[in-house]
Scaffold this motif. Structure first.
Motif, PDB file in Angstrom:
ATOM      1  N   PHE A  30       8.026  26.726  -6.678  1.00  0.00           N
ATOM      2  CA  PHE A  30       9.456  27.044  -6.785  1.00  0.00           C
ATOM      3  C   PHE A  30      10.094  27.193  -5.415  1.00  0.00           C
ATOM      4  O   PHE A  30      11.119  26.564  -5.116  1.00  0.00           O
ATOM      5  CB  PHE A  30       9.626  28.337  -7.588  1.00  0.00           C
ATOM      6  N   ALA A  31       9.479  28.002  -4.557  1.00  0.00           N
ATOM      7  CA  ALA A  31      10.088  28.335  -3.273  1.00  0.00           C
ATOM      8  C   ALA A  31      10.255  27.106  -2.384  1.00  0.00           C
ATOM      9  O   ALA A  31      11.327  26.890  -1.794  1.00  0.00           O
ATOM     10  CB  ALA A  31       9.244  29.395  -2.561  1.00  0.00           C
ATOM     11  N   ALA A  32       9.214  26.291  -2.275  1.00  0.00           N
ATOM     12  CA  ALA A  32       9.283  25.127  -1.392  1.00  0.00           C
ATOM     13  C   ALA A  32      10.306  24.115  -1.893  1.00  0.00           C
ATOM     14  O   ALA A  32      11.114  23.593  -1.105  1.00  0.00           O
ATOM     15  CB  ALA A  32       7.903  24.474  -1.277  1.00  0.00           C
ATOM     16  N   THR A  33      10.294  23.850  -3.186  1.00  0.00           N
ATOM     17  CA  THR A  33      11.208  22.848  -3.733  1.00  0.00           C
ATOM     18  C   THR A  33      12.663  23.274  -3.584  1.00  0.00           C
ATOM     19  O   THR A  33      13.516  22.495  -3.132  1.00  0.00           O
ATOM     20  CB  THR A  33      10.895  22.575  -5.211  1.00  0.00           C
ATOM     21  N   VAL A  34      12.958  24.512  -3.947  1.00  0.00           N
ATOM     22  CA  VAL A  34      14.343  24.985  -3.881  1.00  0.00           C
ATOM     23  C   VAL A  34      14.804  25.115  -2.431  1.00  0.00           C
ATOM     24  O   VAL A  34      15.931  24.738  -2.085  1.00  0.00           O
ATOM     25  CB  VAL A  34      14.487  26.325  -4.635  1.00  0.00           C
ATOM     26  N   ALA A  35      13.945  25.624  -1.552  1.00  0.00           N
ATOM     27  CA  ALA A  35      14.327  25.809  -0.152  1.00  0.00           C
ATOM     28  C   ALA A  35      14.612  24.473   0.524  1.00  0.00           C
ATOM     29  O   ALA A  35      15.619  24.318   1.235  1.00  0.00           O
ATOM     30  CB  ALA A  35      13.232  26.557   0.597  1.00  0.00           C
ATOM     31  N   ILE A  36      13.742  23.491   0.323  1.00  0.00           N
ATOM     32  CA  ILE A  36      13.940  22.184   0.950  1.00  0.00           C
ATOM     33  C   ILE A  36      15.163  21.490   0.361  1.00  0.00           C
ATOM     34  O   ILE A  36      15.940  20.857   1.092  1.00  0.00           O
ATOM     35  CB  ILE A  36      12.672  21.323   0.796  1.00  0.00           C
ATOM     36  N   THR A  37      15.350  21.599  -0.951  1.00  0.00           N
ATOM     37  CA  THR A  37      16.531  21.011  -1.574  1.00  0.00           C
ATOM     38  C   THR A  37      17.806  21.598  -0.978  1.00  0.00           C
ATOM     39  O   THR A  37      18.743  20.871  -0.613  1.00  0.00           O
ATOM     40  CB  THR A  37      16.526  21.259  -3.087  1.00  0.00           C
ATOM     41  N   THR A  38      17.851  22.902  -0.879  1.00  0.00           N
ATOM     42  CA  THR A  38      19.037  23.567  -0.339  1.00  0.00           C
ATOM     43  C   THR A  38      19.292  23.145   1.101  1.00  0.00           C
ATOM     44  O   THR A  38      20.435  22.838   1.491  1.00  0.00           O
ATOM     45  CB  THR A  38      18.869  25.095  -0.408  1.00  0.00           C
ATOM     46  N   LEU A  39      18.239  23.119   1.922  1.00  0.00           N
ATOM     47  CA  LEU A  39      18.387  22.737   3.329  1.00  0.00           C
ATOM     48  C   LEU A  39      18.880  21.303   3.469  1.00  0.00           C
ATOM     49  O   LEU A  39      19.814  21.019   4.235  1.00  0.00           O
ATOM     50  CB  LEU A  39      17.046  22.911   4.047  1.00  0.00           C
ATOM     51  N   VAL A  40      18.271  20.392   2.729  1.00  0.00           N
ATOM     52  CA  VAL A  40      18.633  18.977   2.841  1.00  0.00           C
ATOM     53  C   VAL A  40      20.052  18.731   2.361  1.00  0.00           C
ATOM     54  O   VAL A  40      20.849  18.061   3.036  1.00  0.00           O
ATOM     55  CB  VAL A  40      17.635  18.101   2.053  1.00  0.00           C
ATOM     56  N   PHE A  41      20.408  19.272   1.213  1.00  0.00           N
ATOM     57  CA  PHE A  41      21.726  19.003   0.664  1.00  0.00           C
ATOM     58  C   PHE A  41      22.822  19.739   1.430  1.00  0.00           C
ATOM     59  O   PHE A  41      23.954  19.252   1.507  1.00  0.00           O
ATOM     60  CB  PHE A  41      21.768  19.367  -0.822  1.00  0.00           C
ATOM     61  N   ALA A  42      22.496  20.870   2.018  1.00  0.00           N
ATOM     62  CA  ALA A  42      23.492  21.588   2.818  1.00  0.00           C
ATOM     63  C   ALA A  42      23.812  20.857   4.117  1.00  0.00           C
ATOM     64  O   ALA A  42      24.910  21.007   4.670  1.00  0.00           O
ATOM     65  CB  ALA A  42      22.988  22.996   3.137  1.00  0.00           C
ATOM     66  N   THR A  43      22.868  20.058   4.605  1.00  0.00           N
ATOM     67  CA  THR A  43      23.067  19.383   5.892  1.00  0.00           C
ATOM     68  C   THR A  43      23.500  17.926   5.745  1.00  0.00           C
ATOM     69  O   THR A  43      24.411  17.478   6.445  1.00  0.00           O
ATOM     70  CB  THR A  43      21.779  19.450   6.733  1.00  0.00           C
ATOM     71  N   VAL A  44      22.849  17.165   4.853  1.00  0.00           N
ATOM     72  CA  VAL A  44      23.154  15.733   4.774  1.00  0.00           C
ATOM     73  C   VAL A  44      23.495  15.267   3.370  1.00  0.00           C
ATOM     74  O   VAL A  44      23.596  14.062   3.130  1.00  0.00           O
ATOM     75  CB  VAL A  44      21.956  14.898   5.321  1.00  0.00           C
ATOM     76  N   GLY A  45      23.665  16.176   2.447  1.00  0.00           N
ATOM     77  CA  GLY A  45      23.896  15.795   1.060  1.00  0.00           C
ATOM     78  C   GLY A  45      25.104  14.899   0.872  1.00  0.00           C
ATOM     79  O   GLY A  45      25.001  13.809   0.296  1.00  0.00           O
ATOM     80  N   ARG A  46      26.267  15.305   1.365  1.00  0.00           N
ATOM     81  CA  ARG A  46      27.484  14.510   1.207  1.00  0.00           C
ATOM     82  C   ARG A  46      27.408  13.194   1.970  1.00  0.00           C
ATOM     83  O   ARG A  46      27.904  12.162   1.517  1.00  0.00           O
ATOM     84  CB  ARG A  46      28.696  15.310   1.686  1.00  0.00           C
TER      85      ARG A  46
END
Length: 246
Positions: A30-46
């Motif tokens: 849970f922690a790794a998947t959610v943390a990496i998702t949040t980091l990636v989408f917060a920086t380059v998602g759009r």
């Protein structure tokens, strides 16, 4: 004295809960998947919204890391039985090896499914929160199927590792086989094997994460192929536990 199935299931849950490394790897899914998702989408998602890739499949990019933790959870949940004669103690308490093994696999798979499903829904919602007007919603085509199927996929990968560990008796050995296979060999073989690569456990199972599946397998057929891989490993582990000395 006959040991009830409920008591055996409870004892297997206690083992998982009390072993720090095993519980830690489960929580890391849970922690790794959610943390990496949040980091990636917060920086380059759009910025990546119009890259031409399947947006739904991209929403589960971090599952590639979460599945490593799922493999570790499955492997360490079983490998602990082969340390310091623990298996002899377990079989003395539960002489029926099929009951013992079935309860262990049931608890491991159940934990993998519960945490995996919570992971896929949370990671999806966390990532899409940064996508603004490009965000996908749970009601969009394929999204609910991907979130539910992704949880099943993580549970199946957990069982694949658990079954292989029952055969090989070493979490280190199993992870040294599965992790490179998923991260490296699968891609190399995929480039060389063509349609045959569609039947590899990771490639097949991840079809359920796509809005528009590619290759020869549909989303549920691909997940069924992964289930067949996991079932083969679990059955091999059952045969080994029944036949081999503790």
């Amino acid at each position: 004295m006959t040991v009830s199935t409920t008591a055996v299931l409870h004892s297997e849950w206690i083992k998982i809960r009390s072993l720090r490394g095993t519980l830690g790897s489960l929580l890391a899914v849970f922690a790794a998947t959610v943390a990496i998702t949040t980091l990636v989408f917060a920086t380059v998602g759009r910025a990546e919204a119009d890259n031409g890739e399947d947006p739904l499949f991209g929403a589960f990019y971090a599952l590639n890391f979460g599945q490593i933790a799922a493999l570790a959870f499955g492997a360490t949940s079983v490998s602990g039985e082969y340390l310091n004669g623990a298996l002899r103690v377990s079989l003395a308490a539960v002489p029926r090896r099929t009951l013992f093994y079935g309860a262990k696999m049931g608890v491991i798979g159940g934990c993998g499914l519960a945490v995996g499903t919570a992971t896929t829904f949370t990671a999806f919602l966390a990532g899409q929160a940064f996508m603004g007007p490009d965000a996908l919603a749970l009601g969009d085509p394929g999204v609910l199927r991907a979130c539910l199927g992704g949880g099943v996929y993580l549970a199946l990968m957990t069982l694949l590792a658990a079954g292989l560990t029952a055969v090989l008796r070493s979490a280190v050995l199993v992870l040294s086989i599965l992790v490179p296979f998923l991260l490296i060999v699968s891609f190399v073989v995929g480039d060389l094997a063509g349609a045959g690569a569609d039947f590899l456990p990771d490639r097949a199972g991840q079809q359920v994460l796509r809005q528009d599946p590619v290759g020869s397998l549909g989303p549920w057929a691909g997940l069924a192929v992964t289930a067949l891989w996991a079932a083969t490993a679990v059955l091999a582990g059952w045969w080994t536990v029944r036949r081999r000395d503790a």
